[in-house]
Design an enzyme around this catalytic site. Structure first.
Site, PDB file in Angstrom:
ATOM      1  N   LYS A   1       0.858  -1.191   0.000  1.00  0.00           N
ATOM      2  CA  LYS A   1       0.000   0.000   0.000  1.00  0.00           C
ATOM      3  C   LYS A   1       0.885   1.228   0.000  1.00  0.00           C
ATOM      4  O   LYS A   1       1.821   1.310   0.795  1.00  0.00           O
ATOM      5  CB  LYS A   1      -0.893  -0.018   1.265  1.00  0.00           C
ATOM      6  CG  LYS A   1      -1.815   1.180   1.367  1.00  0.00           C
ATOM      7  CD  LYS A   1      -3.091   0.948   0.608  1.00  0.00           C
ATOM      8  CE  LYS A   1      -3.842   2.229   0.304  1.00  0.00           C
ATOM      9  NZ  LYS A   1      -3.372   2.939  -0.914  1.00  0.00           N
TER      10      LYS A   1
ATOM     11  N   LYS B   1       5.404   1.804  -3.132  1.00  0.00           N
ATOM     12  CA  LYS B   1       5.322   3.151  -3.714  1.00  0.00           C
ATOM     13  C   LYS B   1       5.585   3.059  -5.203  1.00  0.00           C
ATOM     14  O   LYS B   1       6.319   2.168  -5.640  1.00  0.00           O
ATOM     15  CB  LYS B   1       6.396   4.051  -3.085  1.00  0.00           C
ATOM     16  CG  LYS B   1       6.071   5.516  -3.158  1.00  0.00           C
ATOM     17  CD  LYS B   1       5.208   5.941  -2.006  1.00  0.00           C
ATOM     18  CE  LYS B   1       4.776   7.361  -2.074  1.00  0.00           C
ATOM     19  NZ  LYS B   1       4.183   7.786  -0.794  1.00  0.00           N
TER      20      LYS B   1
ATOM     21  N   ASP C   1       0.008  10.785  -4.486  1.00  0.00           N
ATOM     22  CA  ASP C   1       1.144  11.402  -3.789  1.00  0.00           C
ATOM     23  C   ASP C   1       1.400  12.698  -4.576  1.00  0.00           C
ATOM     24  O   ASP C   1       0.480  13.179  -5.255  1.00  0.00           O
ATOM     25  CB  ASP C   1       2.361  10.459  -3.806  1.00  0.00           C
ATOM     26  CG  ASP C   1       3.447  10.865  -2.806  1.00  0.00           C
ATOM     27  OD1 ASP C   1       3.322  10.550  -1.626  1.00  0.00           O
ATOM     28  OD2 ASP C   1       4.438  11.523  -3.211  1.00  0.00           O
TER      29      ASP C   1
HETATM   30  N1  GLU Z   1       1.195   9.073  -0.538  1.00  0.00           N
HETATM   31  C1  GLU Z   1       0.654   9.036   0.786  1.00  0.00           C
HETATM   32  C2  GLU Z   1       1.741   8.684   1.768  1.00  0.00           C
HETATM   33  O1  GLU Z   1       2.871   9.077   1.589  1.00  0.00           O
HETATM   34  C3  GLU Z   1      -0.601   8.183   0.885  1.00  0.00           C
HETATM   35  C4  GLU Z   1      -0.448   6.757   0.456  1.00  0.00           C
HETATM   36  C5  GLU Z   1      -1.776   5.991   0.398  1.00  0.00           C
HETATM   37  O2  GLU Z   1      -2.817   6.547   0.706  1.00  0.00           O
HETATM   38  O3  GLU Z   1      -1.701   4.805   0.053  1.00  0.00           O
HETATM   39  O4  GLU Z   1       1.528   8.074   2.776  1.00  0.00           O
END
Ligand code: GLU
Length: 452
Positions: free
Chosen positions: A95, A131, A171
């Site tokens: 995730k 990611k 993101d």
């Molecule tokens: N990009 C966000 C973070 O750095 C959210 C990631 C998400 O919701 O999966 O946590």
């Protein structure tokens, strides 16, 4: 206290990480920040060393790299590079967000995926860490170009994700618009309507409070830190950097709680409004940034205050600081300025916004409370986790229900930081607390699975 033996262990561990990951400074930085706390913690727990848990955690399960080909509005063929780093799925499906920015490369995404493992663990929800992203620059692109890029990106990514495998989200450079295009393409390719992405719009499975969650969570973490020291946010002057999703909702919550927000920024510079950014002014900024996609400097023509080209806001005296822009935006001299100006607390809304040298300076000033991003910005992914729950239940919760969960999750994160980060003199090291608590859960699961 780190013994000489532990310092040797740390140095040889980091030398190994550097040797295996040449030319990846951001990844190395994120690993170092964690290892500094974990190596002393596991010194008297041989099982972690025998099973090479930290070595295994720093090696992603896999990285998918792919070509993204699309056509711009003039009919030119364009080529970008896409990535998905699937770092660790010990406690749940991978995730983590997707970043579209020209600075995206493997090092940046590996640092973000590594951080995400610990952050997601802290939320208490069953989510592993990953990611993704591309070196695509959405700035200056038309809506149709962004759509074509997102569709091309998802055409390959769809082969590697799924609601029980890997659930991406937004993101930097990826918001509701991009998630919409990517979800639409996934649905078309797979013929499945399922919770494979989070950050979706409300009409097709999104969660209430998801856009606000990272910014709100950052303020809730600040509230918890201050409450632990019998203080509050009300009436305090706040420097916020950034003007994206995280920064603007952080500012919104601060204003609602009676704080005075005096700065916001973008990549070109920052604005300082000593009279305070009000709710109405903030709505104007959101419209400027999200609809017109303009520059923050336009603010001073509309409302006054001062614009500082090419600078960051950390020179402005403030009581609370919220770095909500991007990595390494507070360096050593910024940290020194914040301390000199009497800053009381920092909550990191962006991922890894503080350089290692700046962290060292801040740690030398014990009165300055400092929450790392893996705790302070976990609200975003936490509500993503709640979006996954709602999708599985085929339900949509009310704003109050989601906000209530978010509050409880952040309180839980603060409690874990206090449990694992409090020294004998009562000082809370939030970095240590977050690293150790995040590590424990993932490590236990990895031990349970045996050697793999
Ligand atoms: N990009 C966000 C973070 O750095 C959210 C990631 C998400 O919701 O999966 O946590």
């Amino acid at each position: 206290m780190v013994s000489t033996h532990q310092a040797d262990d740390l140095n040889s561990f980091l030398a190994g990480v550097e040797r295996r990951n040449p030319g990846e400074p951001e990844f190395l930085q994120a690993v170092q920040e964690v290892a500094m706390d974990i190596i002393p913690y596991i010194a008297d727990k041989p099982i972690y060393k025998d099973l090479m848990i930290l070595e295994r955690m720093t090696e992603p399960d896999r990285i998918v790299t792919f070509r993204v080909v699309w056509e711009d509005d003039d009919g030119n063929v364009r080529v970008n590079r896409g990535f998905r780093v699937q770092q660790n799925n010990a406690i749940g499906p991978y995730k983590g967000g997707i970043r579209f920015h020209p600075t995206v490369n493997q090092s940046v995404l590996k640092f973000l995926a590594f951080e995400q493992v610990f952050k997601n663990s802290l939320t208490g929800l069953p989510m592993g860490g990953g990611k993704g992203g591309a070196d695509f620059n959405p700035k200056g692109k038309s809506d149709r170009e962004v759509m074509r890029f997102c569709q091309a990106f998802m055409t390959e990514l769809s082969k590697h994700i799924g609601p029980d495998t890997d659930v991406p989200a937004g993101d930097i450079g990826v918001g509701a618009r991009e998630v919409g295009y990517m979800f639409g393409q996934y649905k078309r390719l797979m013929n499945r309507f399922e919770g494979v992405l989070t950050g979706k719009a409300l009409e097709f499975g999104g969660s209430r409070i998801r856009p606000e969650a990272t910014g709100y969570g950052c303020v809730y973490m600040m509230e918890e830190m201050l409450a632990h020291h019998k203080e509050s946010i009300e009436g305090r002057s706040c420097a916020v950097s950034g003007s994206g999703n995280v920064a603007t909702y952080c500012a919104e919550k601060l204003i609602e709680l009676g704080a005075k927000v005096i700065t916001l920024s973008d990549s070109a510079g920052f604005i300082h409004d000593p009279s305070g950014i009000t709710h109405d002014k903030l709505m104007w900024i959101m419209e400027l940034k999200n609809k017109r996609r303009g520059r923050i400097e336009e603010y001073v023509r509309e409302f006054g205050g001062e614009y500082f080209e090419g600078e960051r806001p950390w020179n402005v005296p403030c009581e609370l600081a919220f770095p909500c822009a991007t990595q390494n935006e507070i360096d050593k001299s910024d940290a020194e300025k914040l301390i000199k100006n009497g800053c009381r607390a920092i909550a990191e809304g962006a991922n890894m916004p503080t350089t290692p040298e700046a962290i060292k300076v801040i740690q030398g000033k014990k009165e300055l409370l400092h929450s790392p991003s893996k705790a302070a910005n976990a609200g975003g992914v936490a509500v993503s986790g709640l979006e996954m729950s709602q999708n599985s239940l085929r339900l949509q919760w009310s704003r109050d229900e989601v906000d209530d969960h978010l509050h409880k999750i952040i309180r839980g994160i603060h409690d874990q930081c206090v449990e694992f980060g409090t020294a004998a003199d009562g000082h809370v090291d939030y970095f240590k607390g977050a690293n150790v608590a995040g590590f424990n859960k993932v490590a236990s699961a990895m031990i349970a699975y045996g050697v793999m």
